[in-house]
Design an enzyme around this catalytic site. Structure first.
Site, PDB file in Angstrom:
ATOM      1  N   SER A 186       0.852  -1.197   0.000  1.00 55.11           N
ATOM      2  CA  SER A 186       0.000   0.000   0.000  1.00 55.11           C
ATOM      3  C   SER A 186       0.881   1.238   0.000  1.00 55.11           C
ATOM      4  CB  SER A 186      -0.874   0.010   1.260  1.00 55.11           C
ATOM      5  OG  SER A 186      -1.435   1.293   1.460  1.00 55.11           O
TER       6      SER A 186
ATOM      7  N   TYR B  75      -1.101  -1.938  10.180  1.00 62.18           N
ATOM      8  CA  TYR B  75      -1.276  -2.162   8.732  1.00 62.18           C
ATOM      9  C   TYR B  75      -0.002  -1.738   7.989  1.00 62.18           C
ATOM     10  CZ  TYR B  75      -3.586  -1.688   4.109  1.00 62.18           C
ATOM     11  OH  TYR B  75      -3.946  -1.789   2.788  1.00 62.18           O
TER      12      TYR B  75
ATOM     13  N   LYS C  44       2.228  -4.179   5.625  1.00 59.79           N
ATOM     14  CA  LYS C  44       2.458  -3.912   4.194  1.00 59.79           C
ATOM     15  C   LYS C  44       3.939  -3.678   3.906  1.00 59.79           C
ATOM     16  CE  LYS C  44      -1.744  -4.333   2.632  1.00 59.79           C
ATOM     17  NZ  LYS C  44      -2.096  -5.590   1.955  1.00 59.79           N
TER      18      LYS C  44
HETATM   19  N1  LIG Z   1      -8.831  -0.392  -1.317  1.00 56.98           N
HETATM   20  C1  LIG Z   1      -7.788   0.351  -1.079  1.00 56.98           C
HETATM   21  O1  LIG Z   1      -7.876   1.600  -0.991  1.00 56.98           O
HETATM   22  C2  LIG Z   1      -6.428  -0.270  -0.908  1.00 56.98           C
HETATM   23  C3  LIG Z   1      -5.326   0.578  -0.842  1.00 56.98           C
HETATM   24  C4  LIG Z   1      -4.057   0.025  -0.693  1.00 56.98           C
HETATM   25  C5  LIG Z   1      -3.916  -1.350  -0.608  1.00 56.98           C
HETATM   26  N2  LIG Z   1      -5.018  -2.146  -0.678  1.00 56.98           N
HETATM   27  C6  LIG Z   1      -4.800  -3.587  -0.555  1.00 56.98           C
HETATM   28  O2  LIG Z   1      -5.331  -4.233  -1.702  1.00 56.98           O
HETATM   29  C7  LIG Z   1      -5.835  -5.521  -1.344  1.00 56.98           C
HETATM   30  C8  LIG Z   1      -7.284  -5.647  -1.788  1.00 56.98           C
HETATM   31  O3  LIG Z   1      -8.017  -4.631  -1.108  1.00 56.98           O
HETATM   32  P1  LIG Z   1      -9.546  -4.343  -1.379  1.00 56.98           P
HETATM   33  O4  LIG Z   1      -9.801  -2.959  -0.875  1.00 56.98           O
HETATM   34  O5  LIG Z   1      -9.897  -4.713  -2.756  1.00 56.98           O
HETATM   35  O6  LIG Z   1     -10.202  -5.357  -0.339  1.00 56.98           O
HETATM   36  P2  LIG Z   1     -11.756  -5.719  -0.094  1.00 56.98           P
HETATM   37  O7  LIG Z   1     -12.006  -5.494   1.355  1.00 56.98           O
HETATM   38  O8  LIG Z   1     -12.642  -5.069  -1.082  1.00 56.98           O
HETATM   39  O9  LIG Z   1     -11.754  -7.268  -0.386  1.00 56.98           O
HETATM   40  C9  LIG Z   1     -11.017  -8.131   0.415  1.00 56.98           C
HETATM   41  C10 LIG Z   1     -11.595  -9.517   0.258  1.00 56.98           C
HETATM   42  O10 LIG Z   1     -10.797 -10.388   1.071  1.00 56.98           O
HETATM   43  C11 LIG Z   1     -11.664 -11.295   1.715  1.00 56.98           C
HETATM   44  N3  LIG Z   1     -11.014 -11.789   2.925  1.00 56.98           N
HETATM   45  C12 LIG Z   1     -10.942 -11.201   4.133  1.00 56.98           C
HETATM   46  N4  LIG Z   1     -10.299 -11.996   5.003  1.00 56.98           N
HETATM   47  C13 LIG Z   1      -9.950 -13.114   4.315  1.00 56.98           C
HETATM   48  C14 LIG Z   1      -9.284 -14.306   4.664  1.00 56.98           C
HETATM   49  N5  LIG Z   1      -8.832 -14.519   5.911  1.00 56.98           N
HETATM   50  N6  LIG Z   1      -9.104 -15.246   3.716  1.00 56.98           N
HETATM   51  C15 LIG Z   1      -9.565 -15.060   2.448  1.00 56.98           C
HETATM   52  N7  LIG Z   1     -10.221 -13.951   2.072  1.00 56.98           N
HETATM   53  C16 LIG Z   1     -10.400 -12.989   2.989  1.00 56.98           C
HETATM   54  C17 LIG Z   1     -12.941 -10.531   1.997  1.00 56.98           C
HETATM   55  O11 LIG Z   1     -14.046 -11.393   2.155  1.00 56.98           O
HETATM   56  C18 LIG Z   1     -13.045  -9.647   0.750  1.00 56.98           C
HETATM   57  O12 LIG Z   1     -13.842 -10.246  -0.252  1.00 56.98           O
HETATM   58  C19 LIG Z   1      -5.650  -5.643   0.176  1.00 56.98           C
HETATM   59  O13 LIG Z   1      -4.470  -6.343   0.450  1.00 56.98           O
HETATM   60  C20 LIG Z   1      -5.525  -4.200   0.630  1.00 56.98           C
HETATM   61  O14 LIG Z   1      -4.761  -4.083   1.807  1.00 56.98           O
HETATM   62  C21 LIG Z   1      -6.273  -1.642  -0.826  1.00 56.98           C
END
Ligand SMILES: NC(=O)c1ccc[n+]([C@@H]2O[C@H](COP(=O)([O-])OP(=O)(O)OC[C@H]3O[C@@H](n4cnc5c(N)ncnc54)[C@H](O)[C@@H]3O)[C@@H](O)[C@H]2O)c1
Length: 265
Positions: free
Chosen positions: A144, A157, A161
């Site tokens: 991230s 977090y 990361k």
């Molecule tokens: N959305 C953002 O702004 C953002 C920014 C930087 C990094 N990220 C990273 O990108 C990745 C995806 O983020 P997102 O926002 O699309 O996430 P999201 O919350 O939309 O989706 C995450 C999915 O992971 C599943 N999940 C949760 N715990 C789990 C487990 N123990 N085993 C299997 N599945 C599990 C959830 O059910 C969900 O469907 C993450 O690693 C997040 O940290 C996201």
């Protein structure tokens, strides 16, 4: 010809957000997809969407913090498609209770390190032998923007990361011998369902309006100097597609910032 023809892609956390968009994008380019999400209903819904768009998709209810479940799931993917060539580790995310090191409840540590860092580690551990058996492929991990700079208040977090960046570099430095590349993506603010909910943005606000509103609301992480720092899941799915495909064959051990330059200026 699709950009992902012949690839078998295992995506964790693909029941929603970036993982879901990546499943749809890679499938549209010819990849066979396995969606692994702790929420089996969400995993099935993604698979239904992929199949409705003409793709191939297996959905599995998998908790990435459980090594036995992951091991079973990657075997199921290999049995379904004959091989596994790609792993995309999307399962993860920050939680609202995260805080600075002197304030945070250590339960947040257990949850977040376990999900983001250990989950990514375990998925690599279980998938790499199969990717090696297929003759090589690519791993895409999720870090991230918060791990590239020091101004995010959720220190657990951030630590998780940061660990994923070092893990990705270590994977790249070891598994090139097996023709496997490993890279990480560092998104800015991506308007997934979870993030929209967290910042109070309705799910049905159109993408462009949502991006503009979020940019105004999130001045702490991305501000007017970084107009490209807020996006939608499809923006990141495009980066996943590039790193998963052979088009990125010279890219290994890289951390690709997709945060509008927020970590650079
Ligand atoms: N959305 C953002 O702004 C953002 C920014 C930087 C990094 N990220 C990273 O990108 C990745 C995806 O983020 P997102 O926002 O699309 O996430 P999201 O919350 O939309 O989706 C995450 C999915 O992971 C599943 N999940 C949760 N715990 C789990 C487990 N123990 N085993 C299997 N599945 C599990 C959830 O059910 C969900 O469907 C993450 O690693 C997040 O940290 C996201």
């Amino acid at each position: 010809m699709g950009r992902m023809d012949g690839k078998s892609v295992f995506i964790t956390g693909a029941g929603s957000g970036i993982g879901r968009a990546s499943a749809l994008r890679c499938a549209a380019e010819g990849a066979a997809i396995t969606v692994a999400d702790i929420n089996g209903d969400l995993a099935r819904a993604t698979a239904d969407a992929v199949v409705a768009a003409g793709g191939r998709c297996l959905s599995l209810a998998v908790d990435v913090t459980d090594e036995a479940q992951l091991a079973e799931a990657v075997v199921a993917a290999v049995e379904r498609y004959g091989s596994l060539t790609n792993l995309v580790n999307c399962a993860g995310g920050s939680i609202a209770a995260d805080d600075s090191v002197t304030k945070v409840d250590m339960d947040v540590w257990d949850h977040t390190i376990n999900l983001d860092l250990r989950g990514t580690f375990l998925a690599c551990r279980t998938a790499i032998p199969h990717i090696t058996a297929a003759g090589g492929g690519s791993i895409v991990n999720f870090t991230s923007v918060v791990a590239l700079q020091g101004n995010f208040k959720g220190h657990v977090y951030t630590a998780a990361k940061g660990g994923i960046i070092s893990l990705t570099q270590a994977l790249a430095g070891r598994y090139w011998r097996d023709n496997i590349r490993a890279n990480a993506i560092a998104p800015g603010v991506i308007l997934t369902e979870r993030v929209r909910d967290r910042i109070g943005l309705a799910a049905d606000v159109p993408a462009e309006d949502a991006v503009r509103t979020a940019l105004e609301m999130n001045a702490r992480l991305v501000d007017q100097r970084h107009p490209f720092g807020v996006g939608v899941p499809e923006d990141i799915a495009n980066v996943v597609l590039f790193l998963a495909s052979d088009e990125s064959r010279m890219v290994n051990g890289a951390v690709i910032p997709a945060e509008g330059g927020a970590a650079a200026y």
